[in-house]
Scaffold this active site. Sequence first.
Site, mmCIF file in Angstrom:
data_model
loop_
_atom_site.group_PDB
_atom_site.id
_atom_site.type_symbol
_atom_site.label_atom_id
_atom_site.label_comp_id
_atom_site.label_asym_id
_atom_site.label_seq_id
_atom_site.Cartn_x
_atom_site.Cartn_y
_atom_site.Cartn_z
ATOM 1 N N SER A 69 -11.254 -8.497 3.443
ATOM 2 C CA SER A 69 -10.848 -9.907 3.292
ATOM 3 C C SER A 69 -10.760 -10.264 1.823
ATOM 4 C CB SER A 69 -11.897 -10.833 3.902
ATOM 5 O OG SER A 69 -12.430 -10.295 5.076
ATOM 6 N N GLN A 81 -9.218 -7.037 -5.708
ATOM 7 C CA GLN A 81 -8.476 -7.799 -4.693
ATOM 8 C C GLN A 81 -8.833 -9.267 -4.634
ATOM 9 O OE1 GLN A 81 -7.507 -6.947 -0.748
ATOM 10 N NE2 GLN A 81 -9.614 -6.138 -0.693
ATOM 11 N N ILE A 82 -10.152 -9.546 -4.540
ATOM 12 C CA ILE A 82 -10.560 -10.956 -4.432
ATOM 13 C C ILE A 82 -10.230 -11.668 -5.740
ATOM 14 C CG2 ILE A 82 -12.533 -12.526 -4.189
ATOM 15 C CD1 ILE A 82 -13.829 -10.483 -2.312
ATOM 16 N N HIS A 97 -25.485 -12.125 4.657
ATOM 17 C CA HIS A 97 -24.044 -11.909 4.801
ATOM 18 C C HIS A 97 -23.851 -10.456 5.253
ATOM 19 C CE1 HIS A 97 -19.783 -11.656 4.197
ATOM 20 N NE2 HIS A 97 -19.958 -10.642 3.373
ATOM 21 N N ARG A 117 -26.999 4.407 1.785
ATOM 22 C CA ARG A 117 -27.212 2.989 1.508
ATOM 23 C C ARG A 117 -28.004 2.790 0.211
ATOM 24 N NH1 ARG A 117 -28.841 -2.009 4.327
ATOM 25 N NH2 ARG A 117 -31.036 -1.511 4.383
ATOM 26 N N ASN A 151 -21.063 -7.494 -2.418
ATOM 27 C CA ASN A 151 -22.074 -7.014 -1.470
ATOM 28 C C ASN A 151 -22.979 -5.939 -2.061
ATOM 29 O OD1 ASN A 151 -21.687 -8.538 0.887
ATOM 30 N ND2 ASN A 151 -19.696 -7.531 1.134
ATOM 31 N N ASP A 206 -18.255 -16.758 6.110
ATOM 32 C CA ASP A 206 -18.741 -16.636 7.487
ATOM 33 C C ASP A 206 -18.747 -18.010 8.167
ATOM 34 O OD1 ASP A 206 -19.612 -13.759 7.100
ATOM 35 O OD2 ASP A 206 -20.768 -14.779 5.550
ATOM 36 N N GLN A 211 -26.169 -7.674 -15.734
ATOM 37 C CA GLN A 211 -25.364 -8.900 -15.845
ATOM 38 C C GLN A 211 -26.255 -10.143 -15.818
ATOM 39 O OE1 GLN A 211 -21.965 -8.442 -13.185
ATOM 40 N NE2 GLN A 211 -21.120 -6.843 -14.503
ATOM 41 N N ARG A 254 -15.252 -18.894 8.971
ATOM 42 C CA ARG A 254 -14.811 -18.096 10.125
ATOM 43 C C ARG A 254 -15.327 -18.720 11.423
ATOM 44 N NH1 ARG A 254 -16.475 -12.311 7.367
ATOM 45 N NH2 ARG A 254 -14.428 -11.789 6.497
#
Length: 331
Positions: free
Chosen positions: A242, A15-16, A187, A98, A131, A159, A112, A162
């Site tokens: 987003s 998406q981004i 973040h 997590r 993230n 952020d 990477q 925003r």
Amino acid sequence: AKDPVRVLVTGAAGQIGYALVPMIARGIMLGADQPVILHMLDIPPAAEALNGVKMELVDAAFPLLKGVVATTDAVEACTGVNIAVMVGGFPRKEGMERKDVMSKNVSIYKSQAAALEQHAAPNCKVLVVANPANTNALILKEFAPSIPAKNITCLTRLDHNRALGQISERLNVPVSDVKNVIIWGNHSSTQYPDVNHATVKTPSGDKPVRELVKDDAWLNEEFITTVQQRGAAIIKARKLSSALSAASSACDHIRDWVLDTPEGTWVSMGVYSDGSYNVPAGLMYSFPVACKKGEWTIVQGLPIDEFSRKKMDATAEELSEEKSLAYSCLS
Ligand code: NAI
């Protein structure tokens, strides 16, 4: 004419990526006179979609776009790149611990890092978006020891933007008249959006945001939680996270880093802590920074009150925990 700059976008079929690559090809990241060659990396299951994005880039006939590399090979993707925007990562899926998500991302960023270290252009600038952004950037730094720590950053500019947006809406002023908010820390929802040094341009000069808003309760509570929770609010509304705002903010981050922040203005960037503001050294932490000649420096000497201190420490604490978790995934 300028030589083209090679810009890597990982996760480019996502998406981004879909919002970001046309911005880069239009000169929004590096300037309207800067030719670019786009390098796009994704994983094999997304190869066909990635090729579709490449077809659209050709179809859009961007005058600044001098070439497109679309590949699932990290070495090919990283070779010769001057800027690397790391958007690819493993998303948290329902029912996942997590630690499992962290583990997947640690292994992606470790490998990477090696590809970038060995194959990127000297002095390559790296921005991690995926993230957990701060911790992915930290892992990338640890496993690319020959890339200077100052070249590795993560995205908290969204952020920051925003926070500017919320102040602009509250005061009904153009967002371009608001400046010098700060995002401290991670973040994540523990980030601390700080307006104590922010100002608004008025006919009688720059005025502190606190003086104009005249509502400390709103600034100390609702404003902070709105910015912290904005990502979740977008997911709720769009059923997707987003993307256009993240892509635009990534362009802002790189543009200011490469082409300087305006005099008297700072922005927020996640960078390797040197212990400034008593933030533990060795964390990837978001600070106020000013950029000149391609280098950021942390803005020093801002007074920090007790309210801010607590919030800055809480987000540092979370980052220390994430760092330990990431390291436990390595062993
Ligand atoms: P997405 O899921 O649409 O796209 C991610 C892409 O990465 C996919 O195409 C996937 O195939 C690819 N990918 C997965 N593993 C990869 C690997 N090892 N190498 C290369 N590509 C790989 O996700 P979206 O919405 O584009 O978000 C991307 C990341 O950005 C997520 O981690 C998201 O949480 C993060 N994000 C960060 C923000 C920030 O302000 N720092 C704001 C918004 C999102």
